[in-house]
Each structure stands twice: as structure tokens, then as C-alpha cells.
Design a protein around this motif. Sequence first.
Motif, mmCIF file in Angstrom:
data_model
loop_
_atom_site.group_PDB
_atom_site.id
_atom_site.type_symbol
_atom_site.label_atom_id
_atom_site.label_comp_id
_atom_site.label_asym_id
_atom_site.label_seq_id
_atom_site.Cartn_x
_atom_site.Cartn_y
_atom_site.Cartn_z
ATOM 1 N N TYR A 117 0.860 -1.185 0.000
ATOM 2 C CA TYR A 117 0.000 0.000 0.000
ATOM 3 C C TYR A 117 0.895 1.234 0.000
ATOM 4 O O TYR A 117 1.989 1.239 0.554
ATOM 5 N N GLY A 118 0.394 2.307 -0.641
ATOM 6 C CA GLY A 118 1.181 3.529 -0.754
ATOM 7 C C GLY A 118 1.848 3.621 -2.104
ATOM 8 O O GLY A 118 1.447 2.969 -3.073
ATOM 9 N N ALA A 119 2.876 4.435 -2.193
ATOM 10 C CA ALA A 119 3.574 4.653 -3.463
ATOM 11 C C ALA A 119 4.977 5.177 -3.188
ATOM 12 O O ALA A 119 5.208 5.809 -2.149
ATOM 13 N N PRO A 120 5.915 4.949 -4.116
ATOM 14 C CA PRO A 120 7.292 5.406 -3.903
ATOM 15 C C PRO A 120 7.517 6.861 -4.303
ATOM 16 O O PRO A 120 8.587 7.225 -4.757
ATOM 17 N N TRP A 121 6.510 7.695 -4.168
ATOM 18 C CA TRP A 121 6.664 9.135 -4.392
ATOM 19 C C TRP A 121 5.745 9.862 -3.414
ATOM 20 O O TRP A 121 4.797 9.290 -2.875
ATOM 21 N N ASP A 122 6.045 11.126 -3.183
ATOM 22 C CA ASP A 122 5.197 11.948 -2.317
ATOM 23 C C ASP A 122 3.884 12.222 -3.036
ATOM 24 O O ASP A 122 3.879 12.660 -4.189
ATOM 25 N N GLY A 123 2.775 11.985 -2.360
ATOM 26 C CA GLY A 123 1.473 12.121 -2.998
ATOM 27 C C GLY A 123 0.811 13.457 -2.735
ATOM 28 O O GLY A 123 1.168 14.189 -1.809
ATOM 29 N N TYR A 124 -0.191 13.746 -3.575
ATOM 30 C CA TYR A 124 -1.037 14.927 -3.402
ATOM 31 C C TYR A 124 -2.460 14.565 -3.796
ATOM 32 O O TYR A 124 -2.676 13.740 -4.692
ATOM 33 N N ILE A 125 -3.428 15.178 -3.130
ATOM 34 C CA ILE A 125 -4.811 15.168 -3.580
ATOM 35 C C ILE A 125 -5.218 16.634 -3.643
ATOM 36 O O ILE A 125 -5.106 17.355 -2.653
ATOM 37 N N ALA A 126 -5.628 17.100 -4.836
ATOM 38 C CA ALA A 126 -5.648 18.538 -5.107
ATOM 39 C C ALA A 126 -4.237 19.049 -4.828
ATOM 40 O O ALA A 126 -3.275 18.477 -5.323
ATOM 41 N N ASP A 127 -4.091 20.086 -3.997
ATOM 42 C CA ASP A 127 -2.729 20.527 -3.669
ATOM 43 C C ASP A 127 -2.393 20.263 -2.199
ATOM 44 O O ASP A 127 -1.510 20.907 -1.630
ATOM 45 N N LEU A 128 -3.081 19.281 -1.604
ATOM 46 C CA LEU A 128 -2.784 18.866 -0.238
ATOM 47 C C LEU A 128 -1.904 17.625 -0.253
ATOM 48 O O LEU A 128 -2.166 16.685 -1.008
ATOM 49 N N PRO A 129 -0.869 17.576 0.562
ATOM 50 C CA PRO A 129 0.020 16.408 0.579
ATOM 51 C C PRO A 129 -0.691 15.147 1.068
ATOM 52 O O PRO A 129 -1.548 15.202 1.952
ATOM 53 N N LEU A 130 -0.314 14.021 0.484
ATOM 54 C CA LEU A 130 -0.772 12.697 0.898
ATOM 55 C C LEU A 130 0.434 11.898 1.374
ATOM 56 O O LEU A 130 1.461 11.876 0.699
ATOM 57 N N ASP A 131 0.275 11.232 2.499
ATOM 58 C CA ASP A 131 1.339 10.372 3.023
ATOM 59 C C ASP A 131 1.277 9.031 2.297
ATOM 60 O O ASP A 131 0.398 8.215 2.551
#
Length: 286
Positions: A117-131
Motif C-alpha cells: 500500500y502507498g507509493a514510492p513518491w510523495d502524494g497529493y490530492i488537489a494541492d494537499l500532501p498525501l502520506d
Amino acid sequence: MAAARERIADLLRTRVERVADLGGSHSWTLHRATLADGREVFVKAAAADGGFFAAEAAGLRWLAEAGPHAPVPRVLAADDHTLVLPWLPTEPPTPQAAERFGRDLAALHTASAPRAYGAPWDGYIADLPLDNTLDDGGWPRWYAERRLAPFLRLARPHLSASDVRLIEHVIDRVEELAGPPEPPSRIHGDLWSGNVLWTGGRAMLIDPAAHGGHRETDLAMLALFGAPHLDRVLAAYDEAAPLADGWRRRVPLHQLHPLLVHVALFGAGYRERTLDAARAALAAAS
């Protein structure tokens, strides 16, 4: 506009004939550009580097790795300030296109599944960061710790103390509420109807918050604000990749994160719907 034209030309190494302004969204502006060879492209541009274009480009490329028919546009170019995609002419959705969408989404979720689960990059939803911290453990705690808890903190200024306790109760019971274990799936992550473009007899997915997640999340997001021919999409999906028993009862649990995002972004106007989702998620286990 001149700066956007220069960036597009530099990225694509071609002359740009025209750039039309399509307005803005969140922290960026939107454009339609015509290149010297007659091709048209869609462009997002931002003055500041927020990391969101890198995340979007990474997500689109990663989703495309599911196979040659993955329903995502090709990334033509991207840098810290610009994202360039093919221009996709839109058309009214048909029942046949909706059924194809269901099959395509099932294939995206089940082909070439990620290992965590997750991803090997920093995430965003709109312009809010996702962990997007990678985790090969179970989905319920990952969802609680990486999606619900952080956005409950962001939404807290618009919620009462009892509101917060209600959502914390969902977080505490997430293992019980999550249903049968599911392996990670390659999901879009922000699949509301506005991120589905109907073009060429099919649906193409844009603006992802892509990561290894629970496939029911994408289906719940489609239902959150309504999607054309949703019953046909879901029926075709379930035929191609049958869903676990009780998945409809778990829709509110999966909708709780995007609703918290909306409270964080837009304020108390989404409070009641968020609380309704929390109550429904808890009631589904009773």
C-alpha cells in the motif's frame, strides 16, 4: 501566457502556435496549446513548485504500467512547473462506454498489482500532501494512519469535539469495518466523476492521486458525487473482477477520506455529509 508558451516549447522541443487560457484550479492554471505540427495538448502550469505535477506525472505513468489498454493519457512532458498531456476531445458518455469503463477499471485494479500500500513518491490530492509511505501490512491500519487521521487533523477547525470523537471511533474500529482482506490494487485514488473524461468510446482517467490501495476506494469515489451510467460501470466491473460480499455497505468508509479532504479544502459545508459517512460506516458493522 508567454511564460507558459516558453515552458511548453522547451519541454516538447517544438514551436507552440497558440495557447488558450482555460482558467485555474487549486494552485495552477489550465491551458490548451496548439503545436507547430497541428497537435493539441492540455497543459497545467504553476508559478511555484509544489511537487504536485511530479506526483501526478508519476501516478499516470505508474497506472499506465498496468497494461497497454490502461485508461490513462500518456504524459508528454513534465517538470516542476508544467504538466503536458494529449488534448482529449470529450463526448457524451454512452452505456457501452460505461460498460467498457467498468472492465477497464477492473483490469487496472487486478493487473500487475503492487506489492504494498502507498507509493514510492510523495502524494497529493488537489494541492494537499498525501502520506504515501509504503507498507506491506494490512490496508485498514494504513488507511486509518495515512488517510483518515491526517485529514481529520486538517479538517478539525471545521468540526466540533463530538464530530472529531465520532470519526476517531471509525479510526479505532477500522479493522472491524474494513471487510475481508484485499491485496493492494493499482488505484486512481481520486476517482470522482470530474476526473473521468469520456472520449473515443471509452473513459480516460485524469488527475490521479495514484497509489497502491483498496480497489473499493475507487468505486466508492465514483459514487460520491454521482457518475454517468454508474450501475452499468459497477455491473461490468463486478463481472470482470467480482467484489467481496458486503462491498456496498463499506462505501461510506471509503468515502470518509475524500469527504475529510473536502472539509479541509472547503470548510464546514461538507461537515454533515462527512458525519453521515462516519455514522454509516459504523452502522454497517452492527
